[in-house]
Design a protein around this motif. Structure first.
Motif, PDB file in Angstrom:
ATOM      1  N   PHE A  42     -16.865  -5.506  -5.841  1.00 37.48           N
ATOM      2  CA  PHE A  42     -15.975  -5.925  -4.749  1.00 37.48           C
ATOM      3  C   PHE A  42     -15.957  -7.425  -4.484  1.00 37.48           C
ATOM      4  CE2 PHE A  42     -19.977  -5.958  -2.493  1.00 37.48           C
ATOM      5  CZ  PHE A  42     -19.812  -6.930  -1.520  1.00 37.48           C
TER       6      PHE A  42
ATOM      7  N   THR B  82      -6.902  -0.986  -2.734  1.00 38.19           N
ATOM      8  CA  THR B  82      -7.650  -2.141  -3.212  1.00 38.19           C
ATOM      9  C   THR B  82      -7.861  -2.016  -4.717  1.00 38.19           C
ATOM     10  OG1 THR B  82      -9.626  -3.467  -2.728  1.00 38.19           O
ATOM     11  CG2 THR B  82      -9.916  -1.083  -2.862  1.00 38.19           C
ATOM     12  N   SER B  83      -8.279  -3.071  -5.373  1.00 40.72           N
ATOM     13  CA  SER B  83      -8.467  -3.014  -6.824  1.00 40.72           C
ATOM     14  C   SER B  83      -9.651  -2.110  -7.150  1.00 40.72           C
ATOM     15  CB  SER B  83      -8.671  -4.424  -7.392  1.00 40.72           C
ATOM     16  OG  SER B  83      -9.789  -5.063  -6.805  1.00 40.72           O
ATOM     17  N   TRP B  84      -9.538  -1.413  -8.287  1.00 45.86           N
ATOM     18  CA  TRP B  84     -10.485  -0.337  -8.607  1.00 45.86           C
ATOM     19  C   TRP B  84     -10.694  -0.271 -10.113  1.00 45.86           C
ATOM     20  CZ3 TRP B  84     -13.182   1.816  -4.855  1.00 45.86           C
ATOM     21  CH2 TRP B  84     -13.860   3.017  -5.068  1.00 45.86           C
TER      22      TRP B  84
ATOM     23  N   SER C 163       0.831  -1.202   0.000  1.00 45.34           N
ATOM     24  CA  SER C 163       0.000   0.000   0.000  1.00 45.34           C
ATOM     25  C   SER C 163       0.864   1.250   0.000  1.00 45.34           C
ATOM     26  CB  SER C 163      -0.929  -0.001   1.222  1.00 45.34           C
ATOM     27  OG  SER C 163      -1.810  -1.098   1.200  1.00 45.34           O
TER      28      SER C 163
ATOM     29  N   THR D 126      -8.489   5.569  -3.054  1.00 41.79           N
ATOM     30  CA  THR D 126      -8.943   4.237  -2.657  1.00 41.79           C
ATOM     31  C   THR D 126      -8.235   3.159  -3.466  1.00 41.79           C
ATOM     32  OG1 THR D 126     -11.125   5.154  -2.141  1.00 41.79           O
ATOM     33  CG2 THR D 126     -10.970   2.766  -2.335  1.00 41.79           C
TER      34      THR D 126
ATOM     35  N   ARG E 157      -5.992  -9.761   0.615  1.00 42.94           N
ATOM     36  CA  ARG E 157      -5.259  -8.589   0.152  1.00 42.94           C
ATOM     37  C   ARG E 157      -6.217  -7.527  -0.393  1.00 42.94           C
ATOM     38  NH1 ARG E 157      -4.802  -4.797  -2.278  1.00 42.94           N
ATOM     39  NH2 ARG E 157      -3.360  -4.039  -3.844  1.00 42.94           N
ATOM     40  N   ASP E 158      -7.343  -7.951  -0.991  1.00 43.63           N
ATOM     41  CA  ASP E 158      -8.281  -6.988  -1.564  1.00 43.63           C
ATOM     42  C   ASP E 158      -9.336  -6.552  -0.553  1.00 43.63           C
ATOM     43  OD1 ASP E 158      -8.868  -5.849  -4.401  1.00 43.63           O
ATOM     44  OD2 ASP E 158     -10.845  -6.366  -3.609  1.00 43.63           O
TER      45      ASP E 158
ATOM     46  N   PRO F 197      -5.194  -8.241  -7.790  1.00 44.33           N
ATOM     47  CA  PRO F 197      -5.317  -8.593  -6.370  1.00 44.33           C
ATOM     48  C   PRO F 197      -5.047 -10.076  -6.112  1.00 44.33           C
ATOM     49  CG  PRO F 197      -7.467  -8.069  -7.321  1.00 44.33           C
ATOM     50  CD  PRO F 197      -6.437  -7.639  -8.308  1.00 44.33           C
TER      51      PRO F 197
ATOM     52  N   PRO G 153      -7.996  -4.232   2.949  1.00 44.97           N
ATOM     53  CA  PRO G 153      -7.832  -2.802   2.665  1.00 44.97           C
ATOM     54  C   PRO G 153      -9.119  -2.136   2.188  1.00 44.97           C
ATOM     55  CG  PRO G 153      -5.989  -4.051   1.793  1.00 44.97           C
ATOM     56  CD  PRO G 153      -7.013  -5.050   2.224  1.00 44.97           C
ATOM     57  N   ARG G 154     -10.003  -2.894   1.536  1.00 42.24           N
ATOM     58  CA  ARG G 154     -11.273  -2.295   1.089  1.00 42.24           C
ATOM     59  C   ARG G 154     -12.131  -1.922   2.306  1.00 42.24           C
ATOM     60  NH1 ARG G 154     -13.403  -2.277  -3.910  1.00 42.24           N
ATOM     61  NH2 ARG G 154     -12.030  -3.977  -4.604  1.00 42.24           N
TER      62      ARG G 154
END
Length: 278
Positions: free
Chosen positions: A238, A146-148, A41, A142, A214-215, A209, A218-219
């Motif tokens: 998500f 996390t993945s976005w 991160s 964000t 891991r995803d 991710p 943090p989300r």
């Protein structure tokens, strides 16, 4: 000449060593995943908050790879440095750990991921506030945690995460297969190389991710900071990086075992151990 005394470590071992192996392993998974997400991160935050001036996307991939290498190395002799619920489930199906350990491992990994993201944010708190002041939406920040995805459909995202985690599991199984004779002390390094390769090849759709903890960890932290958009973004995408990696890990891990692992001739040392097993 007298040897240096090891008494302090002996006392520390007697005071702090947990009696339960499962508790020791869960602590190891918590710490390892925390370090992975703290470093990962922070790498993403540095890239974003500096507007790409201090690093490039290649640096981000390399940084994540070394973060995994060192986090796995630190925990390899306790829990095996799995740091990923999907890999933990795979290890259970391969007979390397009890199924009853998968949930405690996963909860420890999730907690570690949440804590690591929070620590990284703490380090960059002031810069993050200044950055957020200039944004209409916190989504860009964000994405450091996390993945976005921006334009990937749910179908594409699901396939992407299955494929990425399958590649991860396939080559992890290749690394830890004794008959491939990868030295144990080098295996975490190969895990890092593997993550760099996946980042360079399979990043475009949603990031990579390939790890539910891991995803999601943090989300959850991003949700506490920025609100429901952390979960509602991209039509509630998500759940995909939480669910799809479990399918990918089982597919990739067992493809290696069936197509390659069982085809390798038995190691003479392995045959000797089997013959003389009590």
């Amino acid at each position: 000449m007298r040897k240096p005394s090891t008494q302090p470590m002996v006392r520390a071992r007697s005071l702090f060593r947990l009696s339960s192996k499962l508790a020791r392993n869960c602590l190891s998974e918590f710490i390892g995943t925390m370090m992975l997400l703290f470093l990962g991160s922070a790498i993403c935050l540095q890239y974003t908050l500096s507007d790409g001036k201090l690093s490039s996307w290649l640096h981000v991939n390399i940084g994540w790879g070394f973060a995994l290498t060192l986090s796995a190395l630190a925990t390899y002799q306790t829990s095996g440095g799995q740091l990923n619920p999907a890999i933990s489930l795979l290890m259970a199906t391969l007979g390397n750990m009890p199924y009853s350990w998968v949930l405690p491992y996963s909860m420890a990994q999730l907690g570690g991921a949440f804590t690591g993201a929070a620590l990284a944010y703490g380090v960059y708190y002031e810069r993050s506030l200044r950055y957020l002041a200039a944004l209409p939406s916190p989504g860009h920040l964000t994405a450091c945690f996390t993945s976005w995805p921006s334009d990937a459909s749910h179908t594409t995202a699901f396939i992407d995460q299955v494929a990425g985690t399958a590649v991860l599991a396939f080559f992890i199984c290749a690394c830890v297969d004794r008959r491939n004779k990868v030295p144990v002390f080098l295996q975490p390094l190969f895990f890092g190389f593997l993550l760099i390769m996946i980042g360079c090849a399979l990043n475009l759709n949603v990031g990579y991710p390939i790890n539910p903890a891991r995803d999601l960890g943090p989300r959850i932290f991003a949700f506490l900071l920025f609100g429901m958009e952390a979960f509602s973004h991209s039509n509630y995408y998500f759940w995909i990086p939480v669910v799809a990696p479990f399918f990918g890990a089982l597919i990739g891990g067992w493809l290696y075992q069936i197509l390659i692992g069982v085809q390798i001739d038995k190691d003479p040392e392995e045959e000797y151990e089997l013959k003389h097993a009590v």
